[in-house]
Design a protein around this motif. Structure first.
Motif, short mmCIF file in Angstrom:
data_model
loop_
_atom_site.label_atom_id
_atom_site.label_comp_id
_atom_site.label_asym_id
_atom_site.label_seq_id
_atom_site.Cartn_x
_atom_site.Cartn_y
_atom_site.Cartn_z
N SER A 13 0.82 -1.35 -0.13
CA SER A 13 -0.17 0.08 0.11
C SER A 13 0.82 1.26 0.08
CB SER A 13 -1.04 0.01 1.35
OG SER A 13 -1.84 -1.05 1.05
N ALA A 14 1.92 1.32 0.91
CA ALA A 14 2.62 2.52 1.00
C ALA A 14 3.74 2.70 -0.14
CB ALA A 14 3.14 2.62 2.34
N GLU A 34 10.20 -5.89 -4.63
CA GLU A 34 8.99 -6.52 -4.01
C GLU A 34 9.60 -7.91 -3.68
OE1 GLU A 34 6.22 -6.18 -2.59
OE2 GLU A 34 6.31 -8.30 -2.16
N ALA A 35 9.41 -8.33 -2.62
CA ALA A 35 9.71 -9.84 -2.35
C ALA A 35 8.92 -10.86 -2.88
CB ALA A 35 9.92 -10.06 -0.88
N TRP A 60 2.40 -13.83 3.56
CA TRP A 60 3.48 -14.30 4.61
C TRP A 60 3.20 -15.11 5.74
CZ3 TRP A 60 8.65 -12.82 3.38
CH2 TRP A 60 8.75 -11.61 2.29
N GLY A 85 1.14 -5.54 -2.04
CA GLY A 85 1.26 -5.92 -0.62
C GLY A 85 -0.04 -6.54 -0.07
N SER A 86 -0.61 -6.06 1.20
CA SER A 86 -1.71 -6.23 1.81
C SER A 86 -2.81 -5.86 1.16
CB SER A 86 -1.68 -6.11 3.18
OG SER A 86 -0.54 -6.66 3.98
N ASN A 90 -6.43 -7.75 0.94
CA ASN A 90 -7.13 -7.35 2.30
C ASN A 90 -8.76 -7.23 1.85
OD1 ASN A 90 -7.97 -5.00 0.66
ND2 ASN A 90 -6.54 -3.66 2.06
N GLY A 91 -9.26 -7.03 3.11
CA GLY A 91 -10.97 -7.04 2.83
C GLY A 91 -11.75 -5.77 2.10
N VAL A 93 -12.55 -2.86 2.51
CA VAL A 93 -13.43 -2.08 3.30
C VAL A 93 -12.59 -0.53 3.36
CG1 VAL A 93 -14.61 -1.62 5.53
CG2 VAL A 93 -14.43 -3.73 4.46
N HIS A 221 16.19 -14.14 3.45
CA HIS A 221 15.14 -14.71 2.70
C HIS A 221 15.77 -16.28 1.85
CE1 HIS A 221 13.03 -10.65 1.86
NE2 HIS A 221 12.47 -11.23 2.88
#
Ligand SMILES: Cc1cc2nc3c(=O)[nH]c(=O)nc-3n(C[C@H](O)[C@H](O)[C@H](O)COP(=O)(O)OP(=O)(O)OC[C@H]3O[C@@H](n4cnc5c(N)ncnc54)[C@H](O)[C@@H]3O)c2cc1C
Length: 252
Positions: A13-14, A34-35, A60, A85-86, A90-91, A93, A221
């Motif tokens: 997100s960031a 990005e991993a 993860w 990422g998340s 994510n949901g 919302v 990693h």
């Protein structure tokens, strides 16, 4: 060997938003690391969230430490591991923080964080498709936000029942007031998830202003059995005022 003015670690997100903003200035050479993978077949389909919540290909799958208050259990802590990422798992919302919280933080000395001061950034990030007050809502930002109608009889009935006990229907809880009952606004548009991956995925990486590499670069990693590294950050040196990162590709 390639050099960059900025390296952004993590395209979530960031990170994706930061890389996008930095690369808006054509003088900046930006590398976004990005991993995780570039995408997942379920990440753009809203209901696909259910397929990603325990999926190691895009998550993860962290967990909390056991503690007395969880009766010794480890609780799942999902986090997105892919472009976006998340925001890609994510949901969806969409709820802003409460104005009063921002104002309280500002009063406690956190200058610049009152609701009036953060509101322009909330507006600038979104393209809100619902009605509402333009004093609070943005219409031209990169993140599309929608406000689903309570078409389903169940939702409509719950909202009506709430009114009977004095809880009013709030047509825009991200507007002047958060109080009331409403359908959740969502980062979904045209039936697709709106994640920050879109700001990178829209352009093929080579043509994008932000270079984009899948790059698990940290030694741990490799130790935890992740895929082979495709790039290593070899070092950062300071040239003038901006740091220059040195990246060696195809290292393991
Ligand atoms: C299942 C779930 C449901 C959620 N539901 C909602 C919701 O409905 N509404 C809402 O507002 N918020 C929700 N959230 C929270 C929200 O998505 C997160 O707070 C937000 O996305 C976090 O953004 P971030 O940039 O801090 O981190 P992330 O978006 O998680 O980005 C971090 C990125 O960094 C990458 N990375 C990590 N380590 C490395 C490394 N060493 N090298 C390279 N890359 C690395 C990761 O793979 C990841 O892509 C939810 C979160 C989850 C997990």
């Amino acid at each position: 060997m390639q050099t960059y003015d900025y390296i952004v670690v993590g395209a979530g997100s960031a990170g994706a938003a930061v890389a996008n903003r930095l690369s808006a200035d054509p003088r900046n050479k930006v590398l976004l690391l990005e991993a995780g993978r570039a995408s997942h077949p379920w990440s753009s389909i809203p209901i696909g969230m259910a397929r990603l919540i325990t999926n190691p290909a895009a998550n993860w799958l962290y967990s909390s430490e056991p503690e007395a208050s969880t009766n010794g259990r480890r609780l799942p802590v999902p986090r997105g591991k892919l472009l976006g990422g998340s925001s890609s798992i994510n949901g969806m919302v969409f709820v802003r923080g409460q104005a009063q919280d921002f104002d309280t933080w500002a009063q406690m000395g956190n200058r610049g964080w009152s609701y009036t001061e953060v509101l322009p950034f909330f507006k600038r990030m979104e393209s809100y498709a619902g009605g509402g007050d333009d004093g609070f809502r943005g219409r031209e930002g990169p993140l599309r936000v929608t406000n689903p109608e309570p078409r389903d009889l169940l939702f409509a009935t719950i909202i009506k029942a709430a009114a009977q006990v004095g809880i009013r229907h709030n047509p825009d809880y991200n507007g002047a007031s958060q109080a009331g009952i409403a359908m959740s606004q969502a980062t979904i548009a045209g039936g697709r998830r709106m994640s920050t991956a879109a700001v990178v995925e829209c352009d093929p990486p080579c043509q994008s202003k932000a270079a984009c590499l899948r790059a698990p670069y940290a030694p741990w990693h490799a130790m935890t059995g992740m895929e082979q590294s495709s790039a290593f950050v070899e070092g950062c040196v300071s040239e003038g005022s901006a740091p220059t990162a040195v990246v060696r590709e195809n290292a393991s």
